[in-house]
Design a protein around this motif. Structure first.
Motif, PDB file in Angstrom:
ATOM      1  N   THR A  10       7.878  18.135  11.033  1.00  0.00           N
ATOM      2  CA  THR A  10       9.129  18.889  10.989  1.00  0.00           C
ATOM      3  C   THR A  10       9.652  18.999   9.562  1.00  0.00           C
ATOM      4  OG1 THR A  10       9.663  18.081  13.216  1.00  0.00           O
ATOM      5  CG2 THR A  10      11.463  19.047  11.944  1.00  0.00           C
ATOM      6  N   VAL A  11       9.586  17.914   8.807  1.00  0.00           N
ATOM      7  CA  VAL A  11      10.012  17.949   7.409  1.00  0.00           C
ATOM      8  C   VAL A  11       9.147  18.926   6.622  1.00  0.00           C
ATOM      9  CG1 VAL A  11      10.177  16.613   5.270  1.00  0.00           C
ATOM     10  CG2 VAL A  11      10.962  15.615   7.430  1.00  0.00           C
ATOM     11  N   ALA A  12       7.824  18.871   6.864  1.00  0.00           N
ATOM     12  CA  ALA A  12       6.903  19.757   6.146  1.00  0.00           C
ATOM     13  C   ALA A  12       7.202  21.224   6.452  1.00  0.00           C
ATOM     14  CB  ALA A  12       5.461  19.415   6.521  1.00  0.00           C
ATOM     15  N   HIS A  15      10.783  22.088   4.973  1.00  0.00           N
ATOM     16  CA  HIS A  15      10.844  21.927   3.513  1.00  0.00           C
ATOM     17  C   HIS A  15      12.143  21.263   3.064  1.00  0.00           C
ATOM     18  CE1 HIS A  15       7.289  24.478   3.192  1.00  0.00           C
ATOM     19  NE2 HIS A  15       7.915  25.375   3.934  1.00  0.00           N
ATOM     20  N   ASN A  16      12.754  20.520   3.973  1.00  0.00           N
ATOM     21  CA  ASN A  16      14.056  19.952   3.645  1.00  0.00           C
ATOM     22  C   ASN A  16      14.383  18.852   4.643  1.00  0.00           C
ATOM     23  OD1 ASN A  16      17.184  19.960   4.087  1.00  0.00           O
ATOM     24  ND2 ASN A  16      16.887  20.922   2.071  1.00  0.00           N
ATOM     25  N   PHE A  17      14.845  17.677   4.134  1.00  0.00           N
ATOM     26  CA  PHE A  17      15.150  16.553   5.008  1.00  0.00           C
ATOM     27  C   PHE A  17      16.362  16.841   5.898  1.00  0.00           C
ATOM     28  CE2 PHE A  17      12.300  14.402   2.193  1.00  0.00           C
ATOM     29  CZ  PHE A  17      11.798  13.334   2.921  1.00  0.00           C
ATOM     30  N   LEU A  46       2.866  11.587   0.573  1.00  0.00           N
ATOM     31  CA  LEU A  46       2.554  12.820   1.291  1.00  0.00           C
ATOM     32  C   LEU A  46       3.390  14.011   0.849  1.00  0.00           C
ATOM     33  CD1 LEU A  46       2.397  11.310   4.890  1.00  0.00           C
ATOM     34  CD2 LEU A  46       0.488  11.732   3.338  1.00  0.00           C
ATOM     35  N   LEU A  47       4.579  13.743   0.303  1.00  0.00           N
ATOM     36  CA  LEU A  47       5.513  14.812  -0.036  1.00  0.00           C
ATOM     37  C   LEU A  47       5.933  14.723  -1.490  1.00  0.00           C
ATOM     38  CD1 LEU A  47       7.802  14.461   3.115  1.00  0.00           C
ATOM     39  CD2 LEU A  47       6.174  16.314   2.718  1.00  0.00           C
ATOM     40  N   GLU A  48       6.069  15.888  -2.102  1.00  0.00           N
ATOM     41  CA  GLU A  48       6.647  15.974  -3.440  1.00  0.00           C
ATOM     42  C   GLU A  48       8.073  16.477  -3.274  1.00  0.00           C
ATOM     43  OE1 GLU A  48       5.124  14.816  -6.000  1.00  0.00           O
ATOM     44  OE2 GLU A  48       3.258  14.450  -4.894  1.00  0.00           O
ATOM     45  N   HIS A  55       7.734  19.601  -0.575  1.00  0.00           N
ATOM     46  CA  HIS A  55       6.521  20.326  -0.209  1.00  0.00           C
ATOM     47  C   HIS A  55       5.355  19.360  -0.140  1.00  0.00           C
ATOM     48  CE1 HIS A  55       6.388  20.400  -4.664  1.00  0.00           C
ATOM     49  NE2 HIS A  55       5.077  20.330  -4.502  1.00  0.00           N
ATOM     50  N   LEU A  56       4.342  19.739   0.589  1.00  0.00           N
ATOM     51  CA  LEU A  56       3.175  18.887   0.795  1.00  0.00           C
ATOM     52  C   LEU A  56       2.327  18.819  -0.464  1.00  0.00           C
ATOM     53  CD1 LEU A  56       2.045  20.206   4.296  1.00  0.00           C
ATOM     54  CD2 LEU A  56       3.266  18.078   3.831  1.00  0.00           C
ATOM     55  N   ASN A  57       1.872  17.609  -0.789  1.00  0.00           N
ATOM     56  CA  ASN A  57       0.823  17.495  -1.794  1.00  0.00           C
ATOM     57  C   ASN A  57      -0.526  17.567  -1.070  1.00  0.00           C
ATOM     58  OD1 ASN A  57       0.441  14.960  -0.635  1.00  0.00           O
ATOM     59  ND2 ASN A  57       1.582  13.891  -2.242  1.00  0.00           N
ATOM     60  N   LYS A  58      -1.621  17.320  -1.788  1.00  0.00           N
ATOM     61  CA  LYS A  58      -2.942  17.461  -1.171  1.00  0.00           C
ATOM     62  C   LYS A  58      -3.106  16.502   0.002  1.00  0.00           C
ATOM     63  CE  LYS A  58      -7.019  19.251  -0.877  1.00  0.00           C
ATOM     64  NZ  LYS A  58      -7.169  20.667  -0.444  1.00  0.00           N
ATOM     65  N   ALA A  59      -2.675  15.257  -0.178  1.00  0.00           N
ATOM     66  CA  ALA A  59      -2.769  14.288   0.918  1.00  0.00           C
ATOM     67  C   ALA A  59      -1.912  14.732   2.100  1.00  0.00           C
ATOM     68  CB  ALA A  59      -2.340  12.904   0.445  1.00  0.00           C
ATOM     69  N   GLY A  60      -0.735  15.267   1.802  1.00  0.00           N
ATOM     70  CA  GLY A  60       0.148  15.737   2.857  1.00  0.00           C
ATOM     71  C   GLY A  60      -0.456  16.881   3.651  1.00  0.00           C
TER      72      GLY A  60
END
Length: 296
Positions: A10-12, A15-17, A46-48, A55-60
């Motif tokens: 849901t966060v991903a 894009h906002n907590f 997981l998140l930047e 936003h998701l990084n590669k691991a995310g």
């Protein structure tokens, strides 16, 4: 762990907590706590984050893709367990390629809802490759596709219907006024209004061109069958379309089938599933497809 993945997804997606917290009916600190625990358990960030957005990084991205599959499997497992004691009900995610999804599927779902009102269908429309991939990754319970696609080992396919492809023109088109069948030369000289490369309908058209040895002088591509029908009605050209897609226009006299030697050609539609375990809702839907009442 499934709740942590649900919060993370849901966060991903938001894009906002804060927006995720509103969606989940949670406090923002609680959402942050779920994400922190998930990152600690996986031992990776997981998140930047910046001042407003995440936003998701590669691991995310890797976790997000697998989380969708995990939650889909968990939901399907729960539905199967519920089915042991209940009648057909609950969610049913259906995917279909454009022709079937836009012109046939709505009628089948209406029939299903009349008989089984507690089934809750959701529909995804896409090209054949997209739908097959969604099924393979357990993001859809079933797909209805046409044409060719990469068949993975654990995908089960079943041909259940055929659809005739016909040459269509407006009733005022010169070919529509000509008595008898038209020649291959007549067809080659026309402006052809076709779907984009990669669609099942375009694949069928290209196969017909090869079969009849037609090399159209002019091709105009449109991204939807509805747009093609509008273009044909306006007199822009001719097309090769599914008979399923033109029933209303044939009844109203807006379009006409052009008789051609070697046509119509039939293309097959298949249903695609990825698990031997089927909820009662999925079993009901498959049975409705096989009964073919929707062809009447």
């Amino acid at each position: 762990m499934d709740q942590h993945l649900h919060v993370f997804m849901t966060v991903a997606e938001k894009h906002n907590f804060s927006r995720a917290a509103e969606e989940l009916h949670m406090t923002q600190p609680a959402v942050s706590q779920y994400i922190r625990i998930l990152e600690e358990n996986l031992d990776v960030r997981l998140l930047e984050r910046n001042n407003q957005y995440v936003h998701l990084n590669k691991a995310g991205e890797i976790v997000y893709d697998h989380a969708k599959e995990i939650i889909g499997l968990y939901t399907r497992m729960q539905n199967l367990l519920d089915d042991l004691t209940h009648k057909a009900n609950g969610p049913l995610s259906i995917g279909a390629s454009y022709t079937f999804g836009e012109y046939v599927l709505p009628h089948i779902i209406a029939n299903m809802k009349t008989r089984y009102p507690e089934i809750q269908p959701t529909v995804t429309i896409g090209n054949t490759a997209e739908i097959a991939d969604f099924v393979m990754h357990h993001q859809l319970d079933i797909g209805i596709v046409e044409g060719h696609f990469k068949k993975e080992k654990h995908l089960k396919t079943e041909v259940f219907a055929e659809d005739d492809m016909v040459v269509v023109a407006s009733t005022g088109h010169p070919l529509a006024k000509r008595p008898g069948k038209v020649t291959v030369g007549d067809l080659a000289a026309q402006t052809w209004i076709l779907r984009e490369l990669g669609s099942g309908t375009r694949e069928a058209a290209d196969n017909v061109f090869e079969q009849l040895k037609i090399e159209p002088e002019t091709i105009i591509n449109f991204g939807s069958t509805q747009a093609i029908k509008e273009a044909i009605e306006s007199g822009l050209g001719v097309s090769l379309l599914s008979k399923w897609a033109i029933q209303k226009e044939l009844r109203h006299g807006d379009l006409q089938i052009i008789e051609v030697d070697g046509l119509p050609v039939a293309r097959q539609f298949s249903l695609v599933t990825a698990t031997p375990y089927q909820t009662k809702a999925l079993q009901v839907f498959i049975e409705l497809l096989r009964q073919k009442e929707w062809l009447d």
